[in-house]
Motif scaffolding. Structure first.
Motif, short mmCIF file in Angstrom:
data_model
loop_
_atom_site.label_atom_id
_atom_site.label_comp_id
_atom_site.label_asym_id
_atom_site.label_seq_id
_atom_site.Cartn_x
_atom_site.Cartn_y
_atom_site.Cartn_z
N LEU A 1 0.80 -0.92 0.11
CA LEU A 1 0.42 0.25 -0.11
C LEU A 1 0.24 1.70 0.09
O LEU A 1 0.58 2.30 -1.06
CB LEU A 1 -0.97 -0.18 1.26
N HIS B 1 0.00 4.94 -0.41
CA HIS B 1 -0.68 5.33 0.49
C HIS B 1 0.25 5.76 2.01
O HIS B 1 1.02 5.17 2.37
CB HIS B 1 -1.55 4.81 1.19
N ALA C 1 -6.58 3.71 2.73
CA ALA C 1 -5.90 2.41 3.02
C ALA C 1 -5.87 1.27 4.47
O ALA C 1 -6.56 2.13 5.06
CB ALA C 1 -4.36 1.72 1.92
N GLY D 1 -11.00 0.39 -3.93
CA GLY D 1 -10.63 0.34 -5.07
C GLY D 1 -10.31 1.88 -6.08
O GLY D 1 -9.51 1.76 -6.72
N SER E 1 -8.80 1.83 -0.45
CA SER E 1 -7.52 0.22 -1.06
C SER E 1 -7.69 -0.14 0.08
O SER E 1 -7.98 0.38 1.38
CB SER E 1 -6.69 0.90 -0.99
N VAL F 1 -6.36 -4.24 1.27
CA VAL F 1 -5.71 -6.06 1.43
C VAL F 1 -5.84 -6.33 2.64
O VAL F 1 -5.84 -6.41 3.54
CB VAL F 1 -4.54 -5.63 1.28
N THR G 1 -7.57 -7.50 -3.50
CA THR G 1 -5.70 -8.00 -3.30
C THR G 1 -6.03 -8.98 -1.64
O THR G 1 -6.22 -8.30 -0.60
CB THR G 1 -5.69 -7.07 -3.45
N GLU H 1 -2.45 -9.80 -6.53
CA GLU H 1 -3.46 -8.34 -6.72
C GLU H 1 -4.85 -8.74 -7.69
O GLU H 1 -4.66 -9.57 -8.61
CB GLU H 1 -2.11 -7.53 -8.01
N SER I 1 -8.61 -4.21 -5.54
CA SER I 1 -9.17 -3.27 -4.16
C SER I 1 -8.72 -2.38 -3.72
O SER I 1 -8.75 -1.75 -2.94
CB SER I 1 -9.71 -4.89 -3.10
N CYS I 2 -7.13 -2.19 -4.27
CA CYS I 2 -6.79 -1.46 -4.24
C CYS I 2 -5.80 -0.75 -5.29
O CYS I 2 -5.43 -1.04 -6.99
CB CYS I 2 -5.00 -1.91 -3.84
N SER I 3 -6.02 0.54 -5.22
CA SER I 3 -5.00 1.87 -6.39
C SER I 3 -3.87 2.81 -5.44
O SER I 3 -3.84 2.75 -4.61
CB SER I 3 -6.53 2.72 -7.02
#
Length: 337
Positions: A176, A181, A245, A269, A273, A275, A291, A330, A333-335
């Motif tokens: 992250l 982040h 995040a 996402g 974010s 994880v 993710t 991956e 759900s993350c950006s």
């Protein structure tokens, strides 16, 4: 179904010889043993587990111990998967599985009852806690067991299988951070679980490496109830300076975060974010796909069962410690922050 007398007649041996072969006696010659086994196969004989146990002074049963309230034992799909892989190995040795679930305050009594009644030959413990009463009891009576989890204080004196959860927590957090982040929350499970402690330590180490000060309002721990996960997610996201995040202890917690985020009109996402850990089936089908850190649950269960079965077959004690690798899967759900 064929009887021992019929097997004995077919193999041209006495019934007592058949019984000794079934008990695994090394005093029977290889030639006789082979003849008896061929007769067993030909006649389709299935040994009675109780009778077999009386002869060999074994139950031919492995206990799988889950130290939590029965009504919450299987909320997390980790347990379904790990028990499935344990059963596959144990059954291949012609052993049965006894599932033991107990409230923490009653677990010693349950373990003692199963041990003293000789219902199991060994245990697979499905978690490890700080000052774990199950580990302490079984260790004190020198009973055979293996732990899925790092047994604090007993790392070199019991059998155990685990991931490097400190590194896994670090890797998830660093993932992250590399997306830009810096306002990263952590949502954990019960804080007496060693896996929670280790992943949280990894989270803090990653923040420290990149000069990020952890915020107490971004850190929450919970029991096994979905409600507590939801409440913690609400408290984290209902802040003026909310995180961008979140590292979630497992996929189940992440799904609750998704639901709470939606109530705040936050798009996972994009606005937030997330994880998590476990790479459960749910992580692929939730929206957006999650993710997650794949901890190779089936591999953990298989190795733990194999270690216990080796221990049950050995007269000398050899402690085994196995670390199963992890990898980040991956998804969406993350950006970037």
């Amino acid at each position: 179904m064929a009887t021992i007398k019929e097997i004995a007649k077919e193999a041209n041996v006495s019934p007592s010889t058949v019984s000794r072969v079934l008990a695994g006696s090394s005093k029977i010659s290889p030639e006789t043993t082979k003849r008896v086994l061929e007769a067993i196969k030909k006649l389709g004989y299935v040994p009675n587990a109780n009778a077999k146990g009386l002869v060999a002074k074994k139950s031919f049963t492995v206990g799988v111990f889950v130290p939590r309230e029965p009504e919450n034992a299987f909320l997390n799909s980790f347990f379904d998967q790990v028990i499935t892989s344990i059963c596959t190995v144990v059954n291949s040795f012609e052993y049965d599985i006894l599932l033991a679930i107990s409230n923490p305050e009653k677990e010693r009594d349950l373990l003692k009852r199963l041990v003293e009644s000789k219902k199991v030959d060994g245990f697979v413990l499905l978690s490890s806690r700080e000052k774990d009463p199950a580990i302490e009891y079984l260790k004190s009576i020198d009973f055979k067991f293996v732990v899925i989890g790092r047994p604090i204080g007993y790392e070199n004196s019991v059998n155990w299988v685990d991931n490097d959860n400190l590194k896994a927590g670090f890797d998830a957090t660093e993932y992250l951070i590399r997306l830009g982040h810096r306002k990263i929350a952590f949502m954990g499970g019960p804080n007496d679980l060693v896996v929670t402690v280790d992943r949280f330590s990894g989270y803090k180490k990653a923040l420290e490496k990149y000069g990020i000060q952890p915020r107490s309002s971004y850190i929450k721990f919970a029991n096994y109830y979905k409600k507590s996960y939801r409440e913690n997610a609400y408290e984290i996201l209902n802040q003026d300076d909310r995180p961008t995040a979140i590292v979630c202890m497992d996929d189940l917690i992440a799904i609750e975060v998704f639901r709470v985020a939606e109530s705040f009109n936050l798009k996972v996402g994009k606005d937030l974010s997330v994880v998590a850990f476990n790479n459960s089936n749910a992580s692929e089908i939730c929206q957006p796909p999650l993710t997650t850190v794949d901890i190779n649950i089936l591999h953990l269960g298989r190795l733990a069962a194999e270690v216990l079965m080796m221990d049950l077959g050995e007269s000398t004690k050899t402690y085994r410690r196995i670390i199963v690798p992890h990898q980040i899967v991956e998804r969406s759900s993350c950006s970037r922050a």
